[in-house]
Design an enzyme around this catalytic site. Structure first.
Site, PDB file in Angstrom:
ATOM      1  N   ARG A   1       8.634  -0.560   4.674  1.00 13.20           N
ATOM      2  CA  ARG A   1       8.005  -1.374   3.632  1.00 13.20           C
ATOM      3  C   ARG A   1       8.982  -1.515   2.481  1.00 13.20           C
ATOM      4  O   ARG A   1       9.563  -0.525   2.002  1.00 13.20           O
ATOM      5  CB  ARG A   1       6.709  -0.728   3.149  1.00 13.20           C
ATOM      6  CG  ARG A   1       6.221  -1.279   1.818  1.00 13.20           C
ATOM      7  CD  ARG A   1       4.806  -0.912   1.470  1.00 13.20           C
ATOM      8  NE  ARG A   1       4.609  -0.861   0.034  1.00 13.20           N
ATOM      9  CZ  ARG A   1       4.633  -1.900  -0.795  1.00 13.20           C
ATOM     10  NH1 ARG A   1       4.866  -3.113  -0.312  1.00 13.20           N
ATOM     11  NH2 ARG A   1       4.443  -1.747  -2.091  1.00 13.20           N
ATOM     12  N   VAL A   2       9.195  -2.732   2.023  1.00 15.13           N
ATOM     13  CA  VAL A   2      10.061  -3.004   0.875  1.00 15.13           C
ATOM     14  C   VAL A   2       9.231  -3.776  -0.141  1.00 15.13           C
ATOM     15  O   VAL A   2       8.874  -4.929   0.082  1.00 15.13           O
ATOM     16  CB  VAL A   2      11.325  -3.790   1.289  1.00 15.13           C
ATOM     17  CG1 VAL A   2      12.323  -2.872   1.966  1.00 15.13           C
ATOM     18  CG2 VAL A   2      11.007  -4.961   2.217  1.00 15.13           C
ATOM     19  N   GLY A   3       8.873  -3.123  -1.235  1.00 12.39           N
ATOM     20  CA  GLY A   3       7.968  -3.760  -2.181  1.00 12.39           C
ATOM     21  C   GLY A   3       8.206  -3.329  -3.605  1.00 12.39           C
ATOM     22  O   GLY A   3       9.249  -2.776  -3.950  1.00 12.39           O
ATOM     23  N   SER A   4       7.215  -3.566  -4.428  1.00 13.59           N
ATOM     24  CA  SER A   4       7.300  -3.220  -5.845  1.00 13.59           C
ATOM     25  C   SER A   4       6.320  -2.097  -6.156  1.00 13.59           C
ATOM     26  O   SER A   4       5.372  -1.850  -5.409  1.00 13.59           O
ATOM     27  CB  SER A   4       6.993  -4.441  -6.716  1.00 13.59           C
ATOM     28  OG  SER A   4       5.671  -4.905  -6.460  1.00 13.59           O
TER      29      SER A   4
ATOM     30  N   ASP B   1       7.292  -2.897 -13.044  1.00  7.04           N
ATOM     31  CA  ASP B   1       6.616  -2.810 -14.341  1.00  7.04           C
ATOM     32  C   ASP B   1       6.343  -1.349 -14.663  1.00  7.04           C
ATOM     33  O   ASP B   1       6.339  -0.498 -13.770  1.00  7.04           O
ATOM     34  CB  ASP B   1       5.311  -3.607 -14.337  1.00  7.04           C
ATOM     35  CG  ASP B   1       4.352  -3.136 -13.253  1.00  7.04           C
ATOM     36  OD1 ASP B   1       3.423  -2.376 -13.582  1.00  7.04           O
ATOM     37  OD2 ASP B   1       4.533  -3.513 -12.088  1.00  7.04           O
TER      38      ASP B   1
ATOM     39  N   MET C   1       0.238  -0.037  -3.269  1.00  6.16           N
ATOM     40  CA  MET C   1      -1.053  -0.182  -2.596  1.00  6.16           C
ATOM     41  C   MET C   1      -1.014  -0.042  -1.077  1.00  6.16           C
ATOM     42  O   MET C   1      -2.024  -0.293  -0.425  1.00  6.16           O
ATOM     43  CB  MET C   1      -1.669  -1.548  -2.956  1.00  6.16           C
ATOM     44  CG  MET C   1      -1.915  -1.748  -4.442  1.00  6.16           C
ATOM     45  SD  MET C   1      -2.782  -3.294  -4.819  1.00  6.16           S
ATOM     46  CE  MET C   1      -4.432  -2.911  -4.226  1.00  6.16           C
TER      47      MET C   1
END
Length: 239
Positions: free
Chosen positions: A88-91, A205, A181
């Site tokens: 998974r590559v996310g924020s 953020d 999430m």
């Protein structure tokens, strides 16, 4: 054979799949980093692509937002298309003051307020952890690229707009590096079906300071995370 959510055939996906939440980011990753790219899924707009990175076959596909969505796609990729590793590559959002915007976080483990892993683990706590070799390869790839990645726990939240602000204090006390999430759900699915998984996030953020990256900044800093993921795959092939 196609599933209800993926209109592909066995062999269309590589054994390793990078998975951002946003299908348009999956398209960006494929077009920016892969060669000989072809689309392998478009059901419900959840775009998936397969190509090569430095000669290595790799796929990239969106997984949507939240544990229910990512669990569907990861399960089907593993059981119906022979995928062995998911990255998974996310924020993520930071809660600790020593974690800054644009930091790359490698999710060694994932806490969660979701009950999904307790459901699959007969109502007991399940330690949702990443595969050790994948963590090590990501750390080594980050060092080689000159990226100072943080390694530790993530928190996979069921609610994006959570009314429980006090929980952020608890996360900070326990050293959680970022809130997202999906990681805990992906780690649970991988464990259940005998695959390996890792989550790499970029801090987009800061929940405490309310700082946010701009769209242009996210484009640049997220690319560091993608490079780490791709290079870690090559390192894994050398084992």
């Amino acid at each position: 054979m196609a599933t209800p959510h993926i209109n592909a055939e066995m062999g269309d996906f590589a054994d390793v799949v990078l998975m951002p939440g946003d299908p348009l980011r999956a398209k960006h990753i494929a077009e920016t980093f892969l060669e000989d790219v072809r689309e392998v899924n478009n059901v419900r707009g959840m775009l998936g692509f397969t190509g090569t990175y430095k000669g290595r076959k790799i796929s990239v596909m969106g997984h949507g937002m939240g544990i229910p969505s990512c669990s569907i796609y990861t399960k089907e990729l593993i059981t119906d298309f022979g995928v062995k590793k998911i990255i998974r590559v996310g924020s993520c959002g930071a809660v600790r003051m020593d974690v800054k915007l644009r930091d790359v976080v490698i999710g060694m483990g994932a806490c969660t307020d979701s009950k999904v892993n307790r459901i699959r683990f007969k109502d007991h706590d399940f330690a949702a952890i990443a595969d050790f070799d994948m963590v090590r390869n990501a750390v080594d790839a980050a060092k080689a690229l000159g990226v100072d990645a943080r390694v530790g726990n993530l928190f996979s939240a069921d609610l994006f707009y959570s009314p429980d602000g006090e929980m952020f204090d608890v996360m900070e006390k326990y050293g959680v590096l970022g809130v997202e999430m999906e990681a805990a759900g992906i780690y649970g699915v991988a464990a259940e079906f005998g695959a390996k998984a890792l989550t790499i996030c970029t801090v987009s953020d800061h929940i405490r300071t309310h700082e946010q990256t701009t769209a242009a900044e996210r484009q640049t800093t997220f690319n560091d995370m993608i490079k780490i993921a791709l290079e870690s795959v090559l390192l894994g092939d050398q084992e």
